[in-house]
Design a protein around this motif. Structure first.
Motif, PDB file in Angstrom:
ATOM      1  N   LEU A 166       0.830  -1.215   0.000  1.00 56.78           N
ATOM      2  CA  LEU A 166       0.000   0.000   0.000  1.00 56.78           C
ATOM      3  C   LEU A 166       0.860   1.259   0.000  1.00 56.78           C
ATOM      4  CD1 LEU A 166      -2.766  -1.122   2.528  1.00 56.78           C
ATOM      5  CD2 LEU A 166      -2.958  -0.926   0.038  1.00 56.78           C
ATOM      6  N   GLU A 167       1.887   1.275   0.836  1.00 59.22           N
ATOM      7  CA  GLU A 167       2.750   2.464   0.882  1.00 59.22           C
ATOM      8  C   GLU A 167       3.539   2.611  -0.407  1.00 59.22           C
ATOM      9  OE1 GLU A 167       5.033   3.088   4.409  1.00 59.22           O
ATOM     10  OE2 GLU A 167       3.559   2.035   5.647  1.00 59.22           O
ATOM     11  N   GLY A 168       3.862   1.484  -1.032  1.00 60.14           N
ATOM     12  CA  GLY A 168       4.592   1.541  -2.292  1.00 60.14           C
ATOM     13  C   GLY A 168       3.791   2.191  -3.404  1.00 60.14           C
ATOM     14  N   ARG A 169       2.452   2.194  -3.250  1.00 55.41           N
ATOM     15  CA  ARG A 169       1.602   2.847  -4.250  1.00 55.41           C
ATOM     16  C   ARG A 169       1.280   4.280  -3.854  1.00 55.41           C
ATOM     17  NH1 ARG A 169      -1.312  -1.995  -3.952  1.00 55.41           N
ATOM     18  NH2 ARG A 169      -3.226  -0.935  -3.297  1.00 55.41           N
ATOM     19  N   GLU A 171       0.379   6.719   7.849  1.00 54.31           N
ATOM     20  CA  GLU A 171      -0.551   6.783   8.981  1.00 54.31           C
ATOM     21  C   GLU A 171      -1.920   6.250   8.587  1.00 54.31           C
ATOM     22  OE1 GLU A 171      -2.562  10.036  12.006  1.00 54.31           O
ATOM     23  OE2 GLU A 171      -0.743  10.546  10.889  1.00 54.31           O
ATOM     24  N   ARG A 172      -2.360   6.586   7.401  1.00 56.31           N
ATOM     25  CA  ARG A 172      -3.644   6.089   6.911  1.00 56.31           C
ATOM     26  C   ARG A 172      -3.622   4.568   6.776  1.00 56.31           C
ATOM     27  NH1 ARG A 172      -5.871   6.995   0.806  1.00 56.31           N
ATOM     28  NH2 ARG A 172      -8.014   6.246   1.099  1.00 56.31           N
ATOM     29  N   VAL A 173      -2.514   4.052   6.253  1.00 61.09           N
ATOM     30  CA  VAL A 173      -2.361   2.602   6.113  1.00 61.09           C
ATOM     31  C   VAL A 173      -2.371   1.929   7.484  1.00 61.09           C
ATOM     32  CG1 VAL A 173      -0.751   0.765   5.421  1.00 61.09           C
ATOM     33  CG2 VAL A 173      -1.150   2.733   3.900  1.00 61.09           C
ATOM     34  N   ALA A 174      -1.645   2.520   8.441  1.00 59.24           N
ATOM     35  CA  ALA A 174      -1.554   1.924   9.775  1.00 59.24           C
ATOM     36  C   ALA A 174      -2.926   1.850  10.429  1.00 59.24           C
ATOM     37  CB  ALA A 174      -0.589   2.728  10.641  1.00 59.24           C
TER      38      ALA A 174
END
Length: 350
Positions: free
Chosen positions: A209-212, A217-220
């Motif tokens: 997800l972060e790679g995109r 913080e949103r992902v966490a």
């Protein structure tokens, strides 16, 4: 080599029996008419039980796996006396046996044997063995474990009916493990393995997800809601596994997952309905803004692997540590203290 065979009763074919099952059935038939005689029967029966299970039979005295194992017990008045456990295997179990007419006295004799075994377990060198057993020769075996700190009381026993033991593979496997590899049954070991597996899946998903370009913080926060929900399903606080169903459906149509997860989390926040079922209310702020990060089919495949794990086995105190270890140094720095699943999992348990 295991012997596979079937037996016909009427028009039905019974499933194949393993070699231990065949031997245990023969053992049951051999002892069916035996007369009670504790000193005469106990050691012979236990030797034959070990052979039928396919585990090592007891060794000579002094080997640490023996009959009449000497235990130095300190009495209440401070004196020391030597008592003898009927059967002891170092690091595995201690066993007391009775072979009398227990039908007349109910569980009284077995309770006394349990008390003896508890006393001996406290005085064996090193740590108390993980398992404690009481045997009513040829009739039943009572089993206690101390994985949660104590053996519990008499009623905490798992009761194994010996004449029909050959019909229950799960009990056979339990006894084989008690004799040979008791620590494989330690739920803490299982919890660590499950937690590590889950942490790796979530770390992979976070990285994707972060790679995109999604904000860490949103992902966490999204993943913490995922953790919370999957755990709730596996401890039966969220019935019928609706979140896992959403993930499964999302694999066919990824665009459907986000809307479904959003509806589920809104219902969890207020204790509303999701489908035909009214959910419990998960109070607090966590589901008040239940944003869902868009997932690809590949992301949902990773999430499905995590969902299939046994979340009831997750160890809350180590989950956060294992998750952060599964991330690289840069990812750990970005997520920081924001990703703290143990606090949420422990709150859910309470």
């Amino acid at each position: 080599m295991a012997v596979a065979w079937t037996e016909r009763i009427g028009s039905c074919m019974l499933p194949a029996m393993s070699e231990p099952q065949i031997r245990l059935r023969a053992l049951s038939e051999r002892w069916a008419a035996a007369k009670p005689a504790e000193r005469t029967n106990a050691q012979l029966y236990l030797t034959e039980l070990a052979e039928a299970l396919g585990v090592e039979r007891p060794r000579p005295s002094g080997a640490g796996y023996e009959f009449e194992y000497p235990v130095r017990v300190v009495t209440r008045d401070g004196t020391e006396t030597v008592k003898r456990a009927d059967l002891f295997k170092d690091g595995c179990f201690i066993l007391e046996a009775k072979d009398e007419d227990t039908s007349a006295s109910g569980d009284l004799l077995l309770r006394r044997a349990f008390g003896q075994a508890i006393e001996y377990a406290h005085f064996v060198p090193g740590h108390a063995p993980p398992y404690l057993m009481v045997l009513d020769v040829g009739s039943r075996l009572l089993v206690w474990d101390r994985w949660h700190g104590t053996y519990g009381g008499f009623q905490a026993a798992r009761r194994i009916d010996l004449p029909t033991l050959h019909e229950r593979p799960e009990d056979i496997e339990l006894l084989q493990d008690i004799w040979e590899r008791p620590h494989d049954r330690d739920p803490r070991r299982r919890a660590a393995a499950v937690t590590r597996e889950i942490a790796e899946h979530l770390a992979e998903l976070a990285s994707s997800l972060e790679g995109r370009g999604h904000d860490p913080e949103r992902v966490a926060r999204f993943l913490i809601r995922v953790v919370f929900t999957l755990f709730a399903e596996d401890v039966d606080l969220l019935h019928d596994r609706p979140f896992e169903d959403l993930v499964r459906l999302g694999l066919a149509n990824p665009d459907e997952f986000a809307d479904g997860a959003l509806e589920l989390w809104k219902a969890m926040d207020v204790g509303g309905r999701f489908g035909v079922r009214k959910l419990l209310r998960y109070n607090g702020h966590f589901f008040q803004t239940p944003e869902v990060v868009p997932l690809t089919r590949g992301d949902l495949a990773i999430l499905m692997e995590a969902a299939r794990a046994d979340w009831a086995q997750v160890e809350p105190s180590i989950f956060g540590t294992l998750f952060t270890r599964a991330l690289d140094r840069e990812e750990r720095h970005r997520l920081g203290a924001e990703f703290t699943p143990p606090a949420y999992v422990e709150r859910l348990v309470r």
